[in-house]
Design a protein around this motif. Structure first.
Motif, short mmCIF file in Angstrom:
data_model
loop_
_atom_site.label_atom_id
_atom_site.label_comp_id
_atom_site.label_asym_id
_atom_site.label_seq_id
_atom_site.Cartn_x
_atom_site.Cartn_y
_atom_site.Cartn_z
N VAL A 68 0.72 -1.14 0.01
CA VAL A 68 -0.07 0.02 -0.04
C VAL A 68 0.92 1.15 0.07
CG1 VAL A 68 -1.59 1.22 1.07
CG2 VAL A 68 -1.89 -1.04 1.13
N VAL A 69 2.06 1.25 0.78
CA VAL A 69 2.82 2.34 0.81
C VAL A 69 3.30 2.69 -0.55
CG1 VAL A 69 4.62 3.32 2.11
CG2 VAL A 69 2.96 2.22 3.26
N VAL A 70 3.85 1.65 -0.97
CA VAL A 70 4.71 1.95 -2.39
C VAL A 70 3.56 2.38 -3.34
CG1 VAL A 70 5.73 0.59 -4.29
CG2 VAL A 70 6.47 0.23 -1.81
N GLY A 71 2.47 1.59 -3.36
CA GLY A 71 1.38 2.11 -4.29
C GLY A 71 1.23 3.52 -4.23
N GLY A 72 0.99 4.20 -2.81
CA GLY A 72 0.56 5.26 -2.67
C GLY A 72 -0.77 5.28 -1.66
N MET A 73 -0.51 5.82 -0.47
CA MET A 73 -1.54 5.65 0.39
C MET A 73 -2.92 6.27 -0.28
SD MET A 73 -1.03 4.17 3.48
CE MET A 73 -1.88 4.20 4.90
N GLY A 74 -4.11 5.48 -0.29
CA GLY A 74 -5.37 6.03 -0.66
C GLY A 74 -5.59 5.95 -2.49
N SER A 75 -4.52 5.39 -2.99
CA SER A 75 -4.59 5.30 -4.59
C SER A 75 -4.97 3.79 -4.74
CB SER A 75 -3.51 5.83 -5.24
OG SER A 75 -3.39 5.37 -6.52
N LEU A 76 -6.18 3.60 -5.42
CA LEU A 76 -6.49 2.23 -5.57
C LEU A 76 -5.76 1.76 -6.67
CD1 LEU A 76 -10.40 2.54 -5.38
CD2 LEU A 76 -8.98 1.59 -3.84
N PRO A 77 -5.59 2.24 -7.87
CA PRO A 77 -4.85 1.90 -8.94
C PRO A 77 -3.49 1.50 -8.50
CG PRO A 77 -5.90 3.72 -9.70
CD PRO A 77 -6.27 3.90 -8.28
N GLY A 78 -2.84 2.20 -7.65
CA GLY A 78 -1.56 2.16 -7.07
C GLY A 78 -1.14 0.97 -6.13
N ALA A 79 -2.37 0.72 -5.63
CA ALA A 79 -2.15 -0.43 -4.53
C ALA A 79 -2.41 -1.84 -5.73
CB ALA A 79 -3.55 -0.50 -3.86
N VAL A 80 -3.14 -1.71 -6.70
CA VAL A 80 -3.06 -2.97 -7.41
C VAL A 80 -1.54 -3.27 -8.30
CG1 VAL A 80 -4.27 -3.85 -9.53
CG2 VAL A 80 -5.57 -3.01 -7.63
N ALA A 81 -1.26 -2.05 -8.78
CA ALA A 81 -0.11 -1.83 -9.62
C ALA A 81 1.20 -2.48 -8.71
CB ALA A 81 0.00 -0.60 -10.07
N ALA A 82 1.07 -1.76 -7.66
CA ALA A 82 2.42 -2.18 -6.51
C ALA A 82 2.35 -3.60 -6.23
CB ALA A 82 2.12 -1.12 -5.26
N GLY A 83 0.88 -4.19 -6.10
CA GLY A 83 0.89 -5.57 -5.55
C GLY A 83 1.63 -6.49 -6.45
N PHE A 84 1.10 -6.11 -7.75
CA PHE A 84 1.50 -7.20 -8.96
C PHE A 84 3.12 -6.91 -9.13
CE2 PHE A 84 -2.70 -7.54 -10.33
CZ PHE A 84 -3.08 -8.95 -10.25
N LEU A 85 3.39 -5.60 -8.84
CA LEU A 85 4.97 -5.32 -9.40
C LEU A 85 5.87 -6.01 -8.31
CD1 LEU A 85 6.65 -3.41 -11.22
CD2 LEU A 85 6.42 -1.85 -9.17
N LEU A 86 5.29 -6.05 -6.95
CA LEU A 86 6.39 -6.48 -5.98
C LEU A 86 6.01 -8.09 -5.99
CD1 LEU A 86 5.57 -4.04 -2.80
CD2 LEU A 86 7.56 -4.16 -4.38
N GLY A 87 5.05 -8.42 -6.24
CA GLY A 87 5.05 -9.90 -6.39
C GLY A 87 5.97 -10.54 -7.42
N ILE A 88 6.00 -9.99 -8.62
CA ILE A 88 6.82 -10.27 -9.62
C ILE A 88 8.31 -10.12 -9.27
CG2 ILE A 88 7.37 -9.62 -11.78
CD1 ILE A 88 4.22 -9.00 -12.44
N LEU A 89 8.40 -8.64 -8.75
CA LEU A 89 9.80 -8.46 -8.26
C LEU A 89 10.65 -9.68 -7.32
CD1 LEU A 89 11.22 -5.72 -9.31
CD2 LEU A 89 10.79 -4.96 -7.07
N GLN A 90 9.74 -9.83 -6.35
CA GLN A 90 10.06 -10.90 -5.45
C GLN A 90 10.52 -12.00 -6.15
OE1 GLN A 90 7.04 -12.01 -2.42
NE2 GLN A 90 8.57 -12.06 -1.18
N SER A 91 9.65 -12.56 -7.09
CA SER A 91 9.92 -13.70 -7.78
C SER A 91 10.95 -13.83 -8.55
CB SER A 91 8.49 -13.89 -8.44
OG SER A 91 8.83 -14.86 -9.64
N PHE A 92 11.13 -12.57 -9.05
CA PHE A 92 12.58 -12.51 -10.07
C PHE A 92 13.74 -12.56 -9.18
CE2 PHE A 92 9.99 -11.06 -13.59
CZ PHE A 92 10.50 -11.84 -14.49
N ALA A 93 13.57 -11.96 -7.89
CA ALA A 93 14.75 -11.92 -7.00
C ALA A 93 15.07 -13.34 -6.42
CB ALA A 93 14.45 -10.75 -5.77
N SER A 94 14.28 -14.07 -6.54
CA SER A 94 14.59 -15.54 -6.33
C SER A 94 14.99 -16.33 -7.10
CB SER A 94 13.12 -16.26 -5.46
OG SER A 94 12.17 -16.10 -6.26
N MET A 95 15.17 -15.96 -8.37
CA MET A 95 16.20 -16.63 -9.20
C MET A 95 17.43 -17.06 -8.59
SD MET A 95 14.80 -14.84 -12.75
CE MET A 95 15.73 -15.76 -14.04
N ASN A 96 17.96 -18.15 -9.26
CA ASN A 96 19.34 -18.53 -8.60
C ASN A 96 20.25 -17.65 -8.99
OD1 ASN A 96 18.69 -20.54 -7.11
ND2 ASN A 96 18.70 -22.09 -8.43
#
Lengths: 343, 426
Positions: free
Chosen positions: A277-305
């Motif tokens: 939420v904080v990364v997306g921007g407090m109170g911004s609905l599109p921000g929350a969604v975008a940041a959710g997917f972004l961080l999920g994907i980022l985390q998944s990429f970071a776990s590549m060997n």
């Protein structure tokens, strides 16, 4: 290339869960201005709705089967679920198999009720209190809810499988022309991703295209003026709290086949969702969604060997690292509105 | 006394007496009675009381005075523990260098984390500290404990002292457990009061044998506890001085209205950073003491639930009050260790005077709240305190006191609770 696609896909389902929870959190913050630390608990309650439903559906009674005998030679007693009696054997088995999707029917009213009771009973009294108090009281509530679930369902994770049709994996690589079995992806995760896209779309459509949604958006922008126009904005905001609870609950219901629900799953997701939420921007609905997917994907990429070989441990800390960088360089988050909780 | 008002001297003396006589006060029930399981006066628990007391006092300097709610304070505690164990490994089992290093390292950590986190306030500050703490936890748990790279934390196993460690200052005659110049931290003298004579060893003593028949009390005076207690009294004195100083006034100003402070031409950040570092050092001291009592350090001490616990302690006791955090820490630790022992058997024995059906009903009703369910009770209690008693147990006590004595005049203590209720920094 195939590894990149695979990680991208892996990030999607985690990102979907983050996005759904963060969406609910942002709905609550944007409408009521409350920082809800109990939102993870709502996610958990949703997951346990699925557990309850699958237990309810498989409630059974014992029937003596004369045709078979057990090892002592007595007639065998067989557990027959009630749904089999009512709908016949085939339909009954199908219903039990589809327990998780069916639980959505249970989760919606339950979560709506929980949300409204929570808002009217507790959160209402905290609008005028500082954010720290809101965090504390909802944190306390989260502990209480978590402990209640622990007492009722025990401390161990409860496996709740997906319907038979969605077990197994899709060989995604073949479709794109790679060798077989290079990119496989469980069906249920695809379902989860599709489900979350539908829910997110529905929430946005609801806010954008209905009168109710329009009033709520107006209330988010300027609560006082909407109130002066003679609209009972509090009642609508209460319903929005219920809606946010439903979103969190459904995210929990559908997540159960991915991870067996346990009582602390809410807390595990809560911390990350707040970061989202904080990364997306407090109170911004599109921000929350975008940041959710972004961080999920980022985390998944970071776990590549090969990335972990360069920077060890990066998969554990990437989300926090990104959050710290964003907070320091762009205080209002990625898509945050100007002036919302910004100094 | 040095720079304290009479009221504060009184408070300090009361706290000092309570801590020094804690082994007696916490063991009110005879050791061979059924109530003995509610005695909290065993060394391990008493040490935890004061160590978490120190932790909460430190947290309160930040949260109680400035209103900045940190959700990552356990990181400093963990860092303190790790540095203390490293001192044991490298230098030897004397606790003085270990405690010093843990305070210094935690201080350095908090300078870095505080400098960055304090650029934001309100919820963002909470999230930033939470993020830093979770990062430290993840790093300590995985990367820094990886033997292939640099093994600072020993990962899941936790950092311990092995016989193969250098321990360069370890004298030939020095004991092989944590000690203060030879005084072993685990050394306990038991004082037995009443009862029949029995085998005594070491410094154990027996007073008034047979004075109460078979009944006897046993009080454990533990060296480690007294080391922790003395340190707690020192840091408690320091915290009183901070509360009463112009610096403390400045921190309260940050809490009540930071904007006004800015307009006055004052930069609040150095003050808040100082408060953050001080509270980080308190946490480091607590961590160092924890390792000194038991030379182990694990990453789980840094997890955010541990940070949440100190928040619970401070709020429950009364944020912004002097004695509140200590009370809260004692309360929660007592709950965790003693209240959790109440099982159905104990409940049945309590309600045994009732008719069978009623007894079972009461036991069933209470069952979810006691024993393993103590977390539920704690959560409910915490919510009630946040909702109805923002000043915590201290405010509750004051209200009861006022009700009892019908004192209408507003005393300083109430003004203090009032200040604690004011808006934190946004």
């Amino acid at each position: 290339m195939d590894a990149v696609i695979l990680q991208f896909l892996n990030g999607l389902d985690k990102g979907s869960a983050y996005a759904l929870i963060a969406l609910g959190l942002t709905l609550i913050f944007g409408t009521l201005g409350v920082v809800n630390f109990a939102h993870g608990a709502l996610f958990m309650i949703g997951a346990f709705c699925a557990v309850t439903m699958s237990r309810l559906l498989s409630l059974s009674h014992q029937v003596v089967d004369e045709t078979r005998t057990d090892f002592l030679g007595n007639p065998m007693k067989v557990d027959v679920p009630y749904v089999n009696d009512w709908f016949g054997e085939a339909t009954g088995a199908l219903i039990i198999d589809w327990a998780v999707p069916i639980s959505i029917l249970l989760a919606i009213p339950v979560m709506l009720l929980v949300g409204i009771v929570m808002e009217r009973g507790l959160i209402k009294h905290f609008y005028k209190r500082p954010h720290a108090d809101q965090i504390l009281v909802t944190f306390g509530l989260a502990i209480v809810l978590q402990e209640i679930i622990k007492q009722v369902y025990g401390a161990n994770p409860i496996p709740t499988p997906a319907p038979e049709a969605f077990r197994g994996s899709l060989d995604f690589g073949v479709m794109l022309g790679f060798d077989p079995y290079t990119i496989t992806y469980p069906y249920w995760r695809l379902v989860y991703f599709a489900f979350s896209v539908i829910i997110i779309g529905a929430v946005f459509a609801f806010l954008q295209f209905t009168t109710f949604g329009m009033v709520v958006r107006a209330g988010m922008a300027d609560r006082e003026t909407v109130g002066l126009l003679g609209i009972d904005i509090d009642r609508r905001f209460t319903l929005m709290f219920g809606l946010a609870a439903i979103v969190a609950g459904l995210a929990g219901v559908m997540y159960t086949p991915i991870n067996s629900p346990n009582y602390h799953m809410g807390m595990d997701f809560l911390v990350l969702s707040f970061v989202v939420v904080v990364v997306g921007g407090m109170g911004s609905l599109p921000g929350a969604v975008a940041a959710g997917f972004l961080l999920g994907i980022l985390q998944s990429f970071a776990s590549m060997n090969w990335i972990k070989d360069i920077i060890p441990g990066i998969d554990q800390i990437i989300i926090y690292l990104v959050a710290i960088l964003i907070l320091l360089t762009r205080p209002r988050g990625l898509l945050g509105r100007k002036g919302v909780m910004e100094e | 006394m040095r720079g304290l008002e009479r009221r504060d001297v009184m408070l300090l003396v009361i706290v000092a007496v309570m801590t020094l006589f804690a082994p007696i006060i916490l063991n009110p029930f005879p050791a061979n009675s059924a109530m003995a399981q509610f005695n909290a006066g065993y060394p391990d628990l008493m040490q935890r009381f004061v160590i978490f007391g120190i932790f909460a006092i430190g947290f309160n300097i930040l949260f109680g005075l400035t209103g900045y709610l940190s959700f990552g304070h356990a990181a400093f505690l963990g860092v303190g523990s790790y540095s203390a164990v490293w001192m044991f490994k490298l230098l030897g089992f004397n606790i003085i260098p270990a405690i010093l290093l843990s305070v210094v390292v935690a201080g350095l950590f908090s300078v870095v984390i505080g400098y960055i986190s304090l650029r934001r306030s309100g919820i963002y500050f909470s999230i930033l500290t939470l993020a830093f703490a979770q990062m430290s936890f993840a790093l300590a748990y995985s990367v820094l404990g990886n033997p292939a790279l640099i093994n600072l934390t020993n990962g899941e196993t936790g950092l311990q002292v092995y016989p193969s460690d250098p321990q360069v200052l370890h004298g030939a005659s020095a004991p092989n457990v944590t000690n203060l110049f030879g005084l072993e931290m685990r050394q306990t003298c038991e004082v037995k009061l009443g009862g029949t004579a029995s085998g005594l060893s070491g410094c154990d003593t027996h007073m008034l044998p047979g004075a109460f028949g078979e009944t006897f009390w046993a009080f454990d005076f533990n060296a480690g506890y007294y080391v922790c207690a003395v340190l707690m009294l020192i840091v408690f004195y320091l915290s009183i001085r901070i509360f009463r100083s112009p610096f403390g006034m400045m921190l309260r100003a940050v809490k009540s209205n930071q904007q006004r402070l800015n307009y006055t031409g004052l930069n609040p950040r150095p003050y808040t950073l100082a408060a953050f570092v001080i509270s980080g050092m308190y946490a480091g001291l607590a961590g160092g003491l924890m390792a000194s009592m038991d030379p182990l350090a694990g990453a789980e001490r840094m997890q955010w639930t541990a940070s949440g616990e100190v928040v619970l302690m401070t709020i429950l006791g009364g944020a912004g009050t002097l004695i509140g955090p200590v009370l809260g820490a004692g309360f929660i630790k007592y709950f965790e260790n003693i209240f959790s022992k109440i099982n159905d058997g104990v409940l049945h024995s309590w309600f045994a005077f009732m008719p069978e059906g009623l007894e079972n009903l009461f036991v069933t009703l209470l069952h979810p709240f006691v024993g393993k369910g103590w977390h539920l009770t704690l959560g409910i209690l915490f919510m009630l305190v946040v909702i109805f008693l923002p000043g915590g147990l201290v405010e509750g006590g004051q209200r009861i006191g006022r009700f009892a004595f019908r004192r209408r005049n507003r005393k300083g203590g109430e003004a203090e609770a009032e200040a604690a209720r004011k808006q934190p920094a946004e």
